[in-house]
Design a protein around this motif. Sequence first.
Motif, PDB file in Angstrom:
ATOM      1  N   GLY A  38     -44.256  18.525 -87.956  1.00  0.00           N
ATOM      2  CA  GLY A  38     -43.067  18.762 -87.140  1.00  0.00           C
ATOM      3  C   GLY A  38     -43.228  19.971 -86.225  1.00  0.00           C
ATOM      4  O   GLY A  38     -42.861  19.943 -85.040  1.00  0.00           O
ATOM      5  N   LEU A  39     -43.801  21.087 -86.739  1.00  0.00           N
ATOM      6  CA  LEU A  39     -44.043  22.288 -85.927  1.00  0.00           C
ATOM      7  C   LEU A  39     -45.035  22.007 -84.813  1.00  0.00           C
ATOM      8  O   LEU A  39     -44.869  22.463 -83.665  1.00  0.00           O
ATOM      9  CB  LEU A  39     -44.557  23.421 -86.825  1.00  0.00           C
ATOM     10  N   LEU A  40     -46.082  21.175 -85.149  1.00  0.00           N
ATOM     11  CA  LEU A  40     -47.080  20.861 -84.122  1.00  0.00           C
ATOM     12  C   LEU A  40     -46.466  20.052 -82.998  1.00  0.00           C
ATOM     13  O   LEU A  40     -46.742  20.292 -81.799  1.00  0.00           O
ATOM     14  CB  LEU A  40     -48.231  20.092 -84.778  1.00  0.00           C
ATOM     15  N   CYS A  41     -45.627  19.129 -83.331  1.00  0.00           N
ATOM     16  CA  CYS A  41     -44.941  18.344 -82.295  1.00  0.00           C
ATOM     17  C   CYS A  41     -44.067  19.238 -81.415  1.00  0.00           C
ATOM     18  O   CYS A  41     -43.989  19.059 -80.175  1.00  0.00           O
ATOM     19  CB  CYS A  41     -44.105  17.256 -82.947  1.00  0.00           C
ATOM     20  N   LEU A  45     -44.509  19.781 -77.410  1.00  0.00           N
ATOM     21  CA  LEU A  45     -43.389  19.576 -76.495  1.00  0.00           C
ATOM     22  C   LEU A  45     -43.164  20.793 -75.602  1.00  0.00           C
ATOM     23  O   LEU A  45     -42.931  20.670 -74.387  1.00  0.00           O
ATOM     24  CB  LEU A  45     -42.134  19.249 -77.306  1.00  0.00           C
ATOM     25  N   ALA A  46     -43.296  22.010 -76.164  1.00  0.00           N
ATOM     26  CA  ALA A  46     -43.131  23.244 -75.347  1.00  0.00           C
ATOM     27  C   ALA A  46     -44.225  23.354 -74.296  1.00  0.00           C
ATOM     28  O   ALA A  46     -43.989  23.765 -73.145  1.00  0.00           O
ATOM     29  CB  ALA A  46     -43.139  24.452 -76.278  1.00  0.00           C
ATOM     30  N   GLY A  47     -45.486  22.950 -74.685  1.00  0.00           N
ATOM     31  CA  GLY A  47     -46.581  22.999 -73.702  1.00  0.00           C
ATOM     32  C   GLY A  47     -46.359  22.051 -72.556  1.00  0.00           C
ATOM     33  O   GLY A  47     -46.630  22.364 -71.397  1.00  0.00           O
ATOM     34  N   ASN A  48     -45.869  20.855 -72.832  1.00  0.00           N
ATOM     35  CA  ASN A  48     -45.585  19.886 -71.764  1.00  0.00           C
ATOM     36  C   ASN A  48     -44.492  20.394 -70.834  1.00  0.00           C
ATOM     37  O   ASN A  48     -44.559  20.227 -69.591  1.00  0.00           O
ATOM     38  CB  ASN A  48     -45.177  18.557 -72.379  1.00  0.00           C
ATOM     39  N   ALA A  84     -53.519  30.428 -69.680  1.00  0.00           N
ATOM     40  CA  ALA A  84     -53.399  30.868 -71.081  1.00  0.00           C
ATOM     41  C   ALA A  84     -52.714  29.798 -71.929  1.00  0.00           C
ATOM     42  O   ALA A  84     -53.095  29.525 -73.076  1.00  0.00           O
ATOM     43  CB  ALA A  84     -52.615  32.180 -71.140  1.00  0.00           C
ATOM     44  N   SER A  85     -51.690  29.161 -71.298  1.00  0.00           N
ATOM     45  CA  SER A  85     -50.985  28.104 -72.038  1.00  0.00           C
ATOM     46  C   SER A  85     -51.889  26.915 -72.294  1.00  0.00           C
ATOM     47  O   SER A  85     -51.835  26.280 -73.355  1.00  0.00           O
ATOM     48  CB  SER A  85     -49.748  27.644 -71.243  1.00  0.00           C
ATOM     49  N   LYS A  90     -55.022  23.779 -76.016  1.00  0.00           N
ATOM     50  CA  LYS A  90     -56.254  23.214 -76.579  1.00  0.00           C
ATOM     51  C   LYS A  90     -56.422  23.661 -78.033  1.00  0.00           C
ATOM     52  O   LYS A  90     -56.816  22.883 -78.902  1.00  0.00           O
ATOM     53  CB  LYS A  90     -57.456  23.622 -75.740  1.00  0.00           C
ATOM     54  N   GLN A  91     -56.114  24.990 -78.232  1.00  0.00           N
ATOM     55  CA  GLN A  91     -56.211  25.458 -79.628  1.00  0.00           C
ATOM     56  C   GLN A  91     -55.235  24.702 -80.542  1.00  0.00           C
ATOM     57  O   GLN A  91     -55.571  24.305 -81.662  1.00  0.00           O
ATOM     58  CB  GLN A  91     -55.925  26.946 -79.690  1.00  0.00           C
ATOM     59  N   LEU A  92     -54.016  24.506 -79.958  1.00  0.00           N
ATOM     60  CA  LEU A  92     -53.028  23.780 -80.743  1.00  0.00           C
ATOM     61  C   LEU A  92     -53.445  22.342 -80.976  1.00  0.00           C
ATOM     62  O   LEU A  92     -53.209  21.753 -82.041  1.00  0.00           O
ATOM     63  CB  LEU A  92     -51.656  23.825 -80.057  1.00  0.00           C
ATOM     64  N   GLU A  93     -54.103  21.726 -79.911  1.00  0.00           N
ATOM     65  CA  GLU A  93     -54.591  20.360 -80.091  1.00  0.00           C
ATOM     66  C   GLU A  93     -55.670  20.314 -81.151  1.00  0.00           C
ATOM     67  O   GLU A  93     -55.728  19.374 -81.956  1.00  0.00           O
ATOM     68  CB  GLU A  93     -55.132  19.825 -78.754  1.00  0.00           C
TER      69      GLU A  93
END
Length: 434
Positions: A38-41, A45-48, A84-85, A90-93
């Motif tokens: 859930g946190l990853l989603c 969503l914030a990155g998009n 940076a985002s 990418k790190q989050l992916e």
Amino acid sequence: MGKKSILRTDTDFISPSQLKVDFQRRKQPSRCVTVCLGLLCAVLLAGNIGQFIYYEIISRLASADPTQTSLQFQGDRLQDGYDASTAERKQLEAKLSNLTEERGQLQQSYTALTTERNEFKASFNNLTNENDQIEASYYTLKRENDQLQTSYNNMQKSHNNLTATKDQLQTNNSNLQREKDELQTLCITLRENRDQLQSNYSSLKINKEQLQASYNTLKQESNQLQTSYNNMQKRLEELQTNHNNLTAAKDQLQTNNRNLQREKDELRTLSITLRENRDQLQSNCSSLKINKDQLQISFNTTSTTDRPCQTSWSKFEMSCYFVSTEKKNWEHSRRHCIRKGADLVVIDSKAEQAFVNGLLTSDQEAWIGMTDSATEGTWMWVDGTPVTTTYWDAGQPDNVGWVQDCGDTKQKSSGVGVWNDERCSTKKNLICEQ
């Protein structure tokens, strides 16, 4: 995460509460995976949203006035922020990919744990059923144990009763032995008295014979005197004196004759009295002999209670039974049993009647120890007890000819056999009881 193996034996017992706690513990990793996804989603969503805002601003800056340098600067800063985002995305992916792999592993662990939970649940049901069966067996065994304890207590009481009965029988045996000795002494005394009376009777008989010879002699003399008297009557005038003397002698002889007749009557009365005394003594001696035989039977029965039966004898409860191959009348059958230290069988129960019936062959008849010779219609056993429980055949006892005073039993393949009254002189097989 690897699959956790849990080994349990068939004798382990898992309560429902323990199984529920164990299952809840196994569900915690699945909850953690769900929260992380859930946190990853949310991060994606914030990155998009940030990428969308960035492209909107860059587009507006490209179409705006070149003189607006401040906005360009701000665009550069936004570009840096976007880079940076992007790097952070990418790190989050990469983290998402790792979390996805962990999620797959956790899903596999969850599936394995679900399978193991189902196996544990089936084992729990089996153990519950086994526990119910064990409880049922426990209550069954407890009930059987109570029954065995009751049986043991009853057998203990029976043992105590038998011990008391044995002591009473030993006391009775001692009393009977003492009475037997007294009866033997009395029998010897009576036998001596009988011999003395027999001797007196013989002496009186000899005296009677002598008196009878004297009487016959006197009677002959009386006849001779009567002849002489008749002759002298013809010579009455000549022999009057002799006639008077002979008449006196005749009177004396008649007196003596009357005295002899009286003595003869007294001797006859005495002879009758002696004969009655002799018969009474013989009857008493026979009664004493029967009592002695019965005492001997009682003694033998008491002394053989705990011993096995002799050869050719069959045991039932506390007695031994013998079936003869030869045939005798009822009286000789009883004497035959008495010589063996027993008596004709006395049947006290239906079980004993069935046992006696099993000793005989098909339709075989045998004497038993009952008779109504003392009082017609009143059947008594040889031990003096009345016959209460009976197994008479249909129409029996019929007492054909008013001479059927002894009882026998007839073997039957069904039932316990039947009784019949018969002439005591009839020859049959016999059954002894010791």
